[in-house]
Design a protein around this motif. Structure first.
Motif, PDB file in Angstrom:
ATOM      1  N   GLY A   1      39.707  48.902  89.262  1.00  0.00           N
ATOM      2  CA  GLY A   1      38.764  48.249  88.358  1.00  0.00           C
ATOM      3  C   GLY A   1      37.372  48.814  88.548  1.00  0.00           C
ATOM      4  N   TYR A   2      36.691  49.077  87.437  1.00  0.00           N
ATOM      5  CA  TYR A   2      35.400  49.776  87.497  1.00  0.00           C
ATOM      6  C   TYR A   2      34.426  49.094  86.544  1.00  0.00           C
ATOM      7  N   LEU A   3      33.331  48.573  87.096  1.00  0.00           N
ATOM      8  CA  LEU A   3      32.248  48.060  86.263  1.00  0.00           C
ATOM      9  C   LEU A   3      31.400  49.279  85.913  1.00  0.00           C
ATOM     10  N   ALA A   4      31.703  49.891  84.773  1.00  0.00           N
ATOM     11  CA  ALA A   4      31.171  51.214  84.458  1.00  0.00           C
ATOM     12  C   ALA A   4      30.360  51.217  83.174  1.00  0.00           C
ATOM     13  N   GLN A   5      29.255  51.971  83.211  1.00  0.00           N
ATOM     14  CA  GLN A   5      28.384  52.168  82.042  1.00  0.00           C
ATOM     15  C   GLN A   5      28.064  50.846  81.364  1.00  0.00           C
ATOM     16  N   HIS A   6      27.668  49.878  82.177  1.00  0.00           N
ATOM     17  CA  HIS A   6      27.314  48.562  81.641  1.00  0.00           C
ATOM     18  C   HIS A   6      25.827  48.313  81.871  1.00  0.00           C
ATOM     19  N   GLN A   7      25.160  47.820  80.847  1.00  0.00           N
ATOM     20  CA  GLN A   7      23.731  47.515  80.960  1.00  0.00           C
ATOM     21  C   GLN A   7      23.559  46.155  81.641  1.00  0.00           C
ATOM     22  N   LEU A   8      23.989  46.146  82.901  1.00  0.00           N
ATOM     23  CA  LEU A   8      24.023  44.925  83.697  1.00  0.00           C
ATOM     24  C   LEU A   8      22.641  44.340  83.915  1.00  0.00           C
ATOM     25  N   PHE A   9      21.637  45.204  83.956  1.00  0.00           N
ATOM     26  CA  PHE A   9      20.304  44.740  84.321  1.00  0.00           C
ATOM     27  C   PHE A   9      19.594  44.042  83.166  1.00  0.00           C
ATOM     28  N   GLU A  10      20.031  44.332  81.950  1.00  0.00           N
ATOM     29  CA  GLU A  10      19.547  43.547  80.817  1.00  0.00           C
ATOM     30  C   GLU A  10      20.204  42.172  80.819  1.00  0.00           C
ATOM     31  N   GLN A  11      21.455  42.134  81.230  1.00  0.00           N
ATOM     32  CA  GLN A  11      22.191  40.871  81.278  1.00  0.00           C
ATOM     33  C   GLN A  11      21.708  39.994  82.430  1.00  0.00           C
ATOM     34  N   ILE A  12      21.401  40.636  83.571  1.00  0.00           N
ATOM     35  CA  ILE A  12      20.989  39.890  84.765  1.00  0.00           C
ATOM     36  C   ILE A  12      19.687  40.502  85.291  1.00  0.00           C
ATOM     37  N   PRO A  13      18.548  40.118  84.723  1.00  0.00           N
ATOM     38  CA  PRO A  13      17.258  40.717  85.083  1.00  0.00           C
ATOM     39  C   PRO A  13      16.915  40.598  86.564  1.00  0.00           C
TER      40      PRO A  13
END
Length: 375
Positions: free
Chosen positions: A225-237
């Motif tokens: 499983g890979y949390l890949a190419q996700h704009q995580l920092f917009e989702q969780i500032p």
């Protein structure tokens, strides 16, 4: 720097190990050690090209492995001595494998596992099949904006940057426990499968806690499983406070360019995640926060020999660059080695990947990476 005959010999040695011809590997590695020893002891030590030290380390590792596989008795002391010679005379390879081996053999960390079993596990899991003849990527310590732009960005040349993210809180903060505390109940998209070019590859929406327990900390997962190419920092500032956009990302022809024009992606995953060989249209700074990744780069001129897919995946190669079918992709084996770069990206390093440069990435251990894309 290394003569073709020596490079040919190290290829034969690794090939012998791969084919379980351990007596041949032991014999060839001894030849390499004798050859490299002469180079290391000619002239002043400080003037010896580091490539010969690297070769000595590869030969030492091959000798250690083949000696272990041949021996029918406990050979811990012998392997420790071989590894120590690799440490004293060689250069670091394979993410510090000699340190891991000597530690495991000298004083086992797990009483339920004998030293030789630990050593074999380390050798089998940590050895990286490098191309050997690929070019090294230059490493710079905090280059100026002007130097980075003129020597690398404008010339579309890759470079590794060090000392540019030491001020990031993420380097000391980020761990599975920290991620769970900050975002454990949040839902994120996770790629499931070895790589996105496989038929069984898919995506799931799971909580961060599930991602950590099912993939990051599960020693026997049913899949990767890979949390890949996700704009995580917009989702969780809150997580974005732990990183900073590098100054190099503000080099742009766009006069109105600002921080919001930089795309920031998270790449979190266990050992073994793979990004198939592909290229992107933008400038890319890949920043390693935790763990390490093996990366192989190809110049844009290699495109035909990389056999891109047709259609939507036209930016992705059909070739498995670490296990190539030369009959199916005959042009690949003829790529000029000067057009190939490779590097093991470690914690605290940034890799600049120019637009249209093909890149293949495999994580060598649990890894947290952040990429910055800009035009």
């Amino acid at each position: 720097v290394i003569e073709p005959s020596a490079l040919h010999l190290i290829k034969i040695t690794y090939s012998a190990i791969k084919n379980k011809q351990y007596e041949t590997a032991q014999s060839k590695s001894n030849q390499l050690l004798d050859y490299a020893w002469e180079k290391l002891n000619t002239g002043y030590w400080k003037d010896v090209p580091v490539e010969w030290r690297v070769l000595y380390s590869h030969a030492s590792l091959c000798k250690a492995f083949s000696t272990y596989m041949i021996s029918k008795e406990n050979c811990s002391e012998t392997i420790i001595q071989i590894c120590d010679m690799g440490l004293l005379m060689g250069a670091p390879i394979f993410n510090g494998i000699f340190h891991k081996l000597t530690e495991a053999l000298h004083e086992p960390l797990h009483v339920d596992e004998p030293p030789n079993k630990l050593a074999r596990k380390i050798l089998e899991e940590d050895t990286i099949p490098l191309a050997i003849t690929g070019q090294k990527i230059p490493i710079l310590f905090c280059p100026s904006i002007e130097e980075f732009q003129s020597k690398y960005m404008m010339k579309a040349e890759p470079v590794v940057l060090e000392g540019c993210m030491e001020h990031w809180p993420a380097l000391s903060k980020w761990s599975n426990n920290y991620l769970s505390k900050i975002a454990g109940k949040r839902v994120v998209p996770v790629e499931v499968g070895s790589k996105y070019t496989n038929e069984k590859w898919g995506q799931k929406l799971v909580t961060v806690d599930k991602f950590i327990s099912n993939f990051m900390e599960n020693e026997t997962p049913s899949d990767i499983g890979y949390l890949a190419q996700h704009q995580l920092f917009e989702q969780i500032p809150q997580l974005q406070k732990d990183i900073m956009v590098p100054d190099y990302c503000f080099i742009s022809d766009n006069s109105s360019f600002d921080e919001e024009d930089v795309t920031i992606n998270a790449w979190f995953g266990p050992k073994g995640t793979i990004s198939p060989c592909h290229h992107d249209p933008k400038h890319n700074l890949l920043c390693q926060v935790k763990g390490s990744k093996y990366i192989r780069l190809f110049y844009p001129s290699c495109s035909n020999a990389l056999y891109p897919y047709e259609g939507m995946l036209s930016n992705t190669s059909q070739v498995d660059v670490e296990s190539t079918d030369n009959d199916q992709y005959p042009l690949f084996k003829d790529i000029d080695k000067t057009l190939i770069h490779e590097h093991v990206l470690t914690k605290g390093q940034m890799l600049y990947i120019p637009p249209k440069h093909w890149h293949y990435i495999r994580s060598l251990e649990q890894s947290y990476s952040v990429s910055f894309w800009w035009e």
